[in-house]
Design a protein around this motif. Structure first.
Motif, PDB file in Angstrom:
ATOM      1  N   GLY A  19      49.366  37.329  43.154  1.00  0.00           N
ATOM      2  CA  GLY A  19      48.110  36.321  43.013  1.00  0.00           C
ATOM      3  C   GLY A  19      47.627  36.054  41.886  1.00  0.00           C
ATOM      4  N   GLY A  20      48.192  36.321  40.627  1.00  0.00           N
ATOM      5  CA  GLY A  20      47.759  36.018  39.427  1.00  0.00           C
ATOM      6  C   GLY A  20      46.395  36.841  38.649  1.00  0.00           C
ATOM      7  N   VAL A  21      46.056  35.802  37.808  1.00  0.00           N
ATOM      8  CA  VAL A  21      45.123  36.474  36.760  1.00  0.00           C
ATOM      9  C   VAL A  21      43.951  35.511  36.606  1.00  0.00           C
ATOM     10  N   ARG A  22      42.706  35.855  36.686  1.00  0.00           N
ATOM     11  CA  ARG A  22      41.526  34.947  36.173  1.00  0.00           C
ATOM     12  C   ARG A  22      41.293  35.261  34.739  1.00  0.00           C
ATOM     13  N   VAL A  23      41.236  34.305  33.906  1.00  0.00           N
ATOM     14  CA  VAL A  23      40.857  34.797  32.616  1.00  0.00           C
ATOM     15  C   VAL A  23      39.582  34.126  32.272  1.00  0.00           C
ATOM     16  N   ALA A  40      34.604  33.528  26.581  1.00  0.00           N
ATOM     17  CA  ALA A  40      33.004  33.674  26.119  1.00  0.00           C
ATOM     18  C   ALA A  40      32.345  32.616  26.233  1.00  0.00           C
ATOM     19  N   SER A  41      33.075  31.511  26.273  1.00  0.00           N
ATOM     20  CA  SER A  41      32.161  30.155  26.455  1.00  0.00           C
ATOM     21  C   SER A  41      31.808  30.082  27.689  1.00  0.00           C
ATOM     22  N   GLY A  42      32.191  30.953  28.898  1.00  0.00           N
ATOM     23  CA  GLY A  42      31.804  30.597  30.054  1.00  0.00           C
ATOM     24  C   GLY A  42      32.865  29.974  31.165  1.00  0.00           C
ATOM     25  N   GLY A  43      33.738  29.443  30.412  1.00  0.00           N
ATOM     26  CA  GLY A  43      34.878  29.213  31.348  1.00  0.00           C
ATOM     27  C   GLY A  43      35.881  30.116  31.597  1.00  0.00           C
ATOM     28  N   ALA A  44      36.586  29.515  32.528  1.00  0.00           N
ATOM     29  CA  ALA A  44      37.762  30.373  33.027  1.00  0.00           C
ATOM     30  C   ALA A  44      38.986  29.505  33.466  1.00  0.00           C
ATOM     31  N   LEU A  45      40.259  30.312  33.510  1.00  0.00           N
ATOM     32  CA  LEU A  45      41.262  29.550  34.131  1.00  0.00           C
ATOM     33  C   LEU A  45      42.219  30.677  34.906  1.00  0.00           C
ATOM     34  N   GLU A  46      42.793  30.024  35.622  1.00  0.00           N
ATOM     35  CA  GLU A  46      43.616  30.929  36.637  1.00  0.00           C
ATOM     36  C   GLU A  46      45.322  30.764  36.294  1.00  0.00           C
ATOM     37  N   VAL A  47      45.828  32.011  35.912  1.00  0.00           N
ATOM     38  CA  VAL A  47      47.536  31.898  35.443  1.00  0.00           C
ATOM     39  C   VAL A  47      48.028  32.722  36.420  1.00  0.00           C
ATOM     40  N   GLY A  48      49.374  32.778  36.398  1.00  0.00           N
ATOM     41  CA  GLY A  48      50.296  33.505  37.212  1.00  0.00           C
ATOM     42  C   GLY A  48      50.439  34.769  36.502  1.00  0.00           C
ATOM     43  N   LEU A  60      39.812  39.930  32.034  1.00  0.00           N
ATOM     44  CA  LEU A  60      40.701  39.419  32.916  1.00  0.00           C
ATOM     45  C   LEU A  60      40.557  39.989  34.342  1.00  0.00           C
ATOM     46  N   GLU A  61      40.801  39.476  35.402  1.00  0.00           N
ATOM     47  CA  GLU A  61      40.367  39.716  36.717  1.00  0.00           C
ATOM     48  C   GLU A  61      41.758  39.232  37.810  1.00  0.00           C
ATOM     49  N   PRO A  62      42.240  40.304  38.501  1.00  0.00           N
ATOM     50  CA  PRO A  62      43.051  40.009  39.362  1.00  0.00           C
ATOM     51  C   PRO A  62      42.701  38.828  40.408  1.00  0.00           C
ATOM     52  N   LEU A  63      43.699  38.222  40.703  1.00  0.00           N
ATOM     53  CA  LEU A  63      43.461  37.065  41.965  1.00  0.00           C
ATOM     54  C   LEU A  63      44.253  37.741  43.121  1.00  0.00           C
ATOM     55  N   GLY A  64      43.563  37.857  44.390  1.00  0.00           N
ATOM     56  CA  GLY A  64      44.486  38.361  45.301  1.00  0.00           C
ATOM     57  C   GLY A  64      44.516  39.801  45.165  1.00  0.00           C
ATOM     58  N   ASP A  65      45.379  40.247  46.456  1.00  0.00           N
ATOM     59  CA  ASP A  65      45.731  41.766  46.543  1.00  0.00           C
ATOM     60  C   ASP A  65      46.821  42.397  45.852  1.00  0.00           C
ATOM     61  N   ASP A  66      47.752  41.192  45.512  1.00  0.00           N
ATOM     62  CA  ASP A  66      48.958  41.778  44.920  1.00  0.00           C
ATOM     63  C   ASP A  66      49.328  40.953  43.734  1.00  0.00           C
ATOM     64  N   ALA A  67      50.209  41.423  43.021  1.00  0.00           N
ATOM     65  CA  ALA A  67      50.594  40.768  41.608  1.00  0.00           C
ATOM     66  C   ALA A  67      50.807  39.349  41.479  1.00  0.00           C
TER      67      ALA A  67
END
Length: 353
Positions: free
Chosen positions: A233-237, A240-248, A224-231
């Motif tokens: 910005g959401g999260v990049r998930v 294992a397949s190599g894919g990713a999605l961005e959520v709030g 799980l990785e942060p998106l942007g500098d504040d909360a």
């Protein structure tokens, strides 16, 4: 995460401990401070020993606490300490290492209190209000985002992510996954179930969730990785397949672990807490309706007794325990006064014979 110390409040602390207090409170969170204030307002001599590690420290603010909405956890505790000081109560920074009953059967209750740094005192009554710790799913990046972008309670954090996409991390029983997805749908525009390591949701429940707009993403979450500098910005998930999605935000369940050491030293009963087929908290102190434990003279409140309770509930439980402790102390004082009066009368009668 390194937590900043609680702000110093003038006149609020002292290093030396008095020889005895009416009550010693272990833990200076909302429950412990509320209990201490209730005692102090009834002119009881109270000491709070606090390790300064509130469980909710990572949260941006406390919610559903009337007239204190959004206050940061540490600001709330600093205000509580100041209130207690105004009523003559004391707070010391430290950790209680040992508690033991020092009075014999038939004697007024007394307890020895030993801090890790060697300081000691005695108490007539005890309130266990120490915090629990969150055991989190072992996903890289999750702990760093806990309380800000990785959430657990829609009542605590749902409004702050309203109208966004929320991803539910499935790690426990399917019933918990369904419960979380259903509840978070009330505030989120879209819910995604990250199937991760959780057991599959049965076909009927899955159909119901999908009909309500929930979608499922297969595969293990590897980061799980942060998106942007504040909360916001959401999260990049990352999967294992190599894919990713961005959520709030990501929703994850924790298991609350309460340290049972002090309760067991006193002989107070503890028990795990179960919900939906799984243990959600370990080591909770067993209490009655007013917070009394199975050990005479010992009460418990807050996450020590109710690991899943939120701040308004634990503050109320702490106040209720403090009130019950006060009534017990008043009863003991009245009984002691009656014994002294009887002894004096008997002495006078003996002298007159």
């Amino acid at each position: 995460m390194t937590e900043a110390p609680l702000p110093q409040q003038s006149g609020q602390r002292r290093d030396a401990l008095d020889e005895q207090y009416d009550a010693v409170v272990v833990g200076g969170g909302a429950a412990g401070l509320a209990g201490a204030v209730a005692l102090a307002r009834m002119r009881r001599r109270v000491l709070v020993v606090d390790a300064g590690q509130p469980r909710n420290a990572p949260a941006d603010g406390v919610h559903n606490l009337l007239a204190r909405e959004g206050t940061s956890p540490r600001e709330l505790l600093a205000a509580g300490r100041a209130e207690l000081a105004g009523y003559g109560g004391a707070v010391v920074d430290g950790r209680v290492a040992a508690l033991r009953r020092s009075s014999g059967d038939g004697e007024p209750l007394r307890f020895d209190v030993v801090l890790e740094d060697g300081r000691t005192t005695t108490a007539r009554r005890l309130l266990l209000a120490h915090s629990g710790t969150d055991a989190l799913p072992p996903v890289p990046g999750l702990r760093d985002l806990w309380g800000s972008r990785v959430l657990h309670c829609p009542f605590c954090h749902g409004w702050e992510v309203r109208g966004r996409t929320v991803a539910v991390l499935a790690t426990g029983p399917a019933a918990m996954t369904v419960h979380a997805a259903t509840l978070w749908r009330a505030v989120a525009d879209r819910v995604v179930v990250l199937e991760h390591t959780g057991p599959p949701v049965d076909a009927e429940q899955r159909e119901q969730l999908e009909a309500a707009g929930t979608r499922f993403t297969a595969g293990e979450v590897v980061a799980l990785e942060p998106l942007g500098d504040d909360a916001e910005g959401g999260v990049r998930v990352r999967l294992a397949s190599g894919g990713a999605l961005e959520v709030g935000a990501v929703v994850a369940a924790s298991q609350v672990r309460v340290d049972t050491t002090l309760a067991e030293q006193l002989g107070a009963a503890v028990a795990d807490v179960e919900a939906m087929g799984t243990v959600v908290a370990t080591g909770a102190v067993v209490v009655d309706a007013v917070g009394a434990t199975t050990a005479a003279g010992v009460w418990a409140a807050g996450n020590a007794a109710a690991p899943m309770a939120v701040v308004p509930a634990v503050a109320a439980a702490g106040m209720q325990a403090g009130a019950a402790m006060t009534m017990d102390l008043v009863r003991e004082d009245a009984e002691a006064a009656a014994r002294r009066t009887r002894a004096a009368r008997e002495e006078m009668a003996g002298a007159a014979r």
